[in-house]
Scaffold this active site. Structure first.
Site, short mmCIF file in Angstrom:
data_model
loop_
_atom_site.label_atom_id
_atom_site.label_comp_id
_atom_site.label_asym_id
_atom_site.label_seq_id
_atom_site.Cartn_x
_atom_site.Cartn_y
_atom_site.Cartn_z
N THR A 8 42.49 42.46 38.97
CA THR A 8 43.73 41.57 38.46
C THR A 8 44.71 42.72 38.64
O THR A 8 43.93 43.87 38.01
CB THR A 8 43.59 40.42 37.79
OG1 THR A 8 45.01 39.75 38.04
CG2 THR A 8 42.80 41.16 36.38
N LYS A 13 46.77 38.69 32.39
CA LYS A 13 45.72 37.99 32.45
C LYS A 13 44.35 38.91 32.17
O LYS A 13 43.22 38.49 31.41
CB LYS A 13 44.94 37.63 33.82
CG LYS A 13 45.41 36.33 35.27
CD LYS A 13 45.18 37.02 36.56
CE LYS A 13 45.76 35.86 37.15
NZ LYS A 13 45.45 35.83 39.00
N GLU A 40 44.86 40.58 50.14
CA GLU A 40 46.24 39.56 50.60
C GLU A 40 45.35 38.13 50.78
O GLU A 40 44.21 37.79 51.34
CB GLU A 40 45.58 39.74 53.04
CG GLU A 40 46.72 40.22 53.47
CD GLU A 40 46.84 40.12 54.08
OE1 GLU A 40 47.84 39.88 54.60
OE2 GLU A 40 46.77 40.91 55.13
N ASP A 69 42.21 33.31 40.55
CA ASP A 69 43.60 32.94 40.84
C ASP A 69 43.44 31.39 40.80
O ASP A 69 43.08 30.88 40.13
CB ASP A 69 42.69 32.71 42.51
CG ASP A 69 44.37 32.29 43.35
OD1 ASP A 69 44.82 33.17 42.96
OD2 ASP A 69 44.00 31.70 43.94
N PHE A 154 51.90 34.84 29.08
CA PHE A 154 53.09 35.14 29.92
C PHE A 154 53.02 33.84 31.23
O PHE A 154 52.95 33.14 30.60
CB PHE A 154 52.13 36.60 31.30
CG PHE A 154 51.13 35.89 31.56
CD1 PHE A 154 49.50 35.21 30.60
CD2 PHE A 154 50.39 35.58 32.58
CE1 PHE A 154 48.23 35.18 30.78
CE2 PHE A 154 49.67 35.07 33.68
CZ PHE A 154 48.32 34.67 32.57
N GLY A 155 54.07 34.34 32.59
CA GLY A 155 53.97 33.31 33.64
C GLY A 155 54.26 32.61 32.58
O GLY A 155 55.94 32.14 32.11
P1 ITT Z 1 46.29 38.86 40.97
O1 ITT Z 1 46.64 37.79 41.96
O2 ITT Z 1 46.19 40.96 41.11
O3 ITT Z 1 45.19 38.74 39.23
P2 ITT Z 1 48.69 37.41 40.18
O4 ITT Z 1 49.72 37.45 38.92
O5 ITT Z 1 49.50 37.81 41.34
O6 ITT Z 1 47.97 37.54 40.01
P3 ITT Z 1 48.00 35.24 40.95
O7 ITT Z 1 47.83 34.51 42.33
O8 ITT Z 1 46.37 33.91 40.78
O9 ITT Z 1 47.45 35.97 40.12
O10 ITT Z 1 49.05 33.72 40.38
C1 ITT Z 1 49.03 33.09 39.09
C2 ITT Z 1 49.95 32.83 38.19
O11 ITT Z 1 50.28 31.57 37.82
C3 ITT Z 1 50.66 34.09 37.65
O12 ITT Z 1 51.05 34.93 38.07
C4 ITT Z 1 51.20 33.23 36.97
O13 ITT Z 1 52.29 32.72 36.96
C5 ITT Z 1 50.83 31.71 36.31
N1 ITT Z 1 49.47 31.24 35.57
C6 ITT Z 1 48.32 31.39 35.49
N2 ITT Z 1 48.05 31.54 34.69
C7 ITT Z 1 48.53 31.79 33.60
C8 ITT Z 1 48.68 31.49 32.06
O14 ITT Z 1 47.72 31.67 31.46
N3 ITT Z 1 49.78 31.58 31.76
C9 ITT Z 1 50.59 31.21 32.56
N4 ITT Z 1 51.07 30.88 33.64
C10 ITT Z 1 49.45 31.61 34.51
#
Ligand code: ITT
Length: 200
Positions: A8, A13, A40, A69, A154-155
């Site tokens: 990741t 995460k 990708e 994911d 986050f997120g």
């Molecule tokens: P990697 O692919 O490098 O692991 P990414 O952030 O691009 O990182 P994803 O494609 O799995 O990963 O997208 C996950 C998204 O979903 C993340 O960026 C957040 O916006 C949201 N997300 C996932 N888990 C979360 C959490 O615990 N709390 C808040 N948002 C979350």
């Protein structure tokens, strides 16, 4: 199994993985320690994309690889942002922009129809051609608020309200979030499988 690479690039995460897997007999090395190019994510489901990320990291490091994911599935939006959660507001979008887009899309939707869940699929590949990957999935039910609350996590955490806890994921301390969350639940399943020797 000893050393595994964590596939990741998401620092939020990675922090949660480190906390949940601490004390387990695994040495988790982040893929940033290697020159792993970004995978990708062309799959249509969480499980496909988790496998693509894990396979990419295993190929480039020669180590077993664990990928996550995950995303937010909102019922009133037919499951969006779903697998597009990370870049919902466009390429390079940050958490604030993604939250803003989500709130605009949900404008006018009443509280009882703002149901959603976080989902997390973990994929562990022993090697790039592993025909029997370990797959673990967890989910966490909640409601999407109309404005952000809290500064942890986050997120989408600031707009994800956990009804049983009466607070958002961003208002929880990390230990509480890890106990309840989609990622915490998927990791608990993975730990169980590892304990049973599934990764041998
Ligand atoms: P990697 O692919 O490098 O692991 P990414 O952030 O691009 O990182 P994803 O494609 O799995 O990963 O997208 C996950 C998204 O979903 C993340 O960026 C957040 O916006 C949201 N997300 C996932 N888990 C979360 C959490 O615990 N709390 C808040 N948002 C979350």
């Amino acid at each position: 199994m000893r050393k595994i690479v964590l596939a990741t690039g998401n620092a939020g995460k990675a922090r949660e993985f480190a906390a949940v897997l601490a004390g387990f007999e695994l040495e988790i090395v982040p893929q940033s320690a290697f020159d792993v190019p970004e995978a990708e994510e062309v799959g249509l489901t969480f499980v496909e994309n988790a496998l693509l990320k894990a396979r990419n990291a295993a190929l480039h490091t020669g180590l077993p690889a664990l990928a996550d994911d995950s995303g937010l599935v909102v019922d009133a939006l037919d499951g969006r942002p779903g697998i597009h959660s990370a870049r919902y507001a466009g390429p390079g979008a940050d958490d604030c922009a993604n939250i803003a887009k989500l709130l605009v899309e949900l404008r006018g939707v009443p509280a009882e129809r703002r149901t959603a869940r976080f989902v997390c699929t973990l994929a562990l590949l022993r090697h790039p051609a592993d025909p029997t990957p370990l797959i673990c999935q967890g989910s966490w039910e909640g409601l999407i608020l109309t404005e952000p609350r809290g500064a942890n996590g986050f997120g989408y955490d600031p707009v994800f309200f956990a009804p049983g806890e009466r607070r958002t994921a961003a208002e929880m301390d990390p230990a509480d979030k890890n106990r309840l969350s989609h990622r915490g639940r998927a990791l608990a399943l993975l730990r169980g499988q590892l304990r049973d020797g599934a990764a041998r």
